[in-house]
Design an enzyme around this catalytic site. Structure first.
Site, mmCIF file in Angstrom:
data_model
loop_
_atom_site.group_PDB
_atom_site.id
_atom_site.type_symbol
_atom_site.label_atom_id
_atom_site.label_comp_id
_atom_site.label_asym_id
_atom_site.label_seq_id
_atom_site.Cartn_x
_atom_site.Cartn_y
_atom_site.Cartn_z
ATOM 1 N N ARG A 197 0.819 -1.211 0.000
ATOM 2 C CA ARG A 197 0.000 0.000 0.000
ATOM 3 C C ARG A 197 0.855 1.264 0.000
ATOM 4 O O ARG A 197 0.639 2.172 -0.800
ATOM 5 C CB ARG A 197 -0.951 0.006 1.201
ATOM 6 C CG ARG A 197 -1.812 1.276 1.272
ATOM 7 C CD ARG A 197 -2.953 1.146 2.254
ATOM 8 N NE ARG A 197 -3.918 0.140 1.829
ATOM 9 C CZ ARG A 197 -5.050 -0.123 2.486
ATOM 10 N NH1 ARG A 197 -5.344 0.537 3.592
ATOM 11 N NH2 ARG A 197 -5.886 -1.038 2.033
ATOM 12 N N ASN A 198 1.844 1.322 0.886
ATOM 13 C CA ASN A 198 2.645 2.544 0.994
ATOM 14 C C ASN A 198 3.556 2.756 -0.213
ATOM 15 O O ASN A 198 3.766 3.883 -0.652
ATOM 16 C CB ASN A 198 3.493 2.511 2.268
ATOM 17 C CG ASN A 198 2.668 2.573 3.530
ATOM 18 O OD1 ASN A 198 1.439 2.552 3.479
ATOM 19 N ND2 ASN A 198 3.317 2.635 4.683
#
Length: 207
Positions: A132-133
């Site tokens: 996600r990051n």
């Protein structure tokens, strides 16, 4: 604090800094096979390099990554990662590298590891950072050890072939498609550096 004790503290701090730099600044080395055996990593009957002829569980998943099928005939980068490290930002550079060269025959295998006490115990948290990051799309394995007696079989083979185990997170190995050369880069060498891209491009051209 008297003058002598202040000097002692400063000397200890300097020694600690020197030790840390030594740990993360391992030099770039390239190991090449000699004429006796033809390669550092022999091919398996399945047509991939022997240490990669296996499946490993994917990060935060019950699925398996078939390393043999993913790497067959390709240039392989292997890197040990950590989510709470000063080098964690290299995920972005690794992903850019993968997007640039994957269609030409590069695959990157990421191995999250708590060998240096900078990875989450919970794989869900590790996956959050990776996927996600940083939007990582290259194969990431389940958290595993990468040095010492508990090192997974891939890193044990790389250590045996090069004489270099990771000294910190984000150590990178680049393996030629034929297994004849392995380049090893310390944590401070950025994935987007000319030093690394030149090795990858030469290995891709030689496939």
């Amino acid at each position: 604090m008297n003058k002598i004790s202040q000097i002692e503290v400063i000397m200890r701090i300097c020694a600690a800094v020197v030790l840390y730099l030594a740990l993360i600044a391992s030099p770039h080395i390239t190991m090449a096979a000699d004429d006796t055996d033809g390669s550092l990593f022999q091919s398996s009957p399945n047509g991939c390099l022997a240490p990669l002829d296996q499946s490993m569980r994917a990060l935060h998943s019950a699925d398996q990554h078939n390393l043999c099928e993913l790497s067959k005939g390709k240039v392989v980068m292997v890197v040990n990662t950590a989510s709470q490290c000063g080098f964690t930002g290299q995920f972005a550079d690794l992903e850019n590298l993968y997007q640039t060269y994957q269609d030409q025959g590069l695959v990157i295998f990421g191995f999250p590891s708590d060998s240096f006490r900078q990875e989450y115990e919970d794989e869900e948290a590790t996956a959050e950072v990776c996927f996600r990051n940083f939007g990582v799309s290259f194969p990431m394995m389940a958290t595993t050890a990468v040095r010492g007696d508990d090192a997974n079989s891939v890193f044990a083979a790389l250590h045996s072939a090069t004489g270099q185990a990771p000294r910190w997170n984000f150590h990178k190995y680049i393996i030629s498609a034929d297994g004849q050369t392995i380049s090893s880069f310390g944590s401070r060498v950025n994935p987007s550096s000319t030093e690394i891209t030149e090795v990858i491009e030469a290995a891709l051209a030689a496939r």
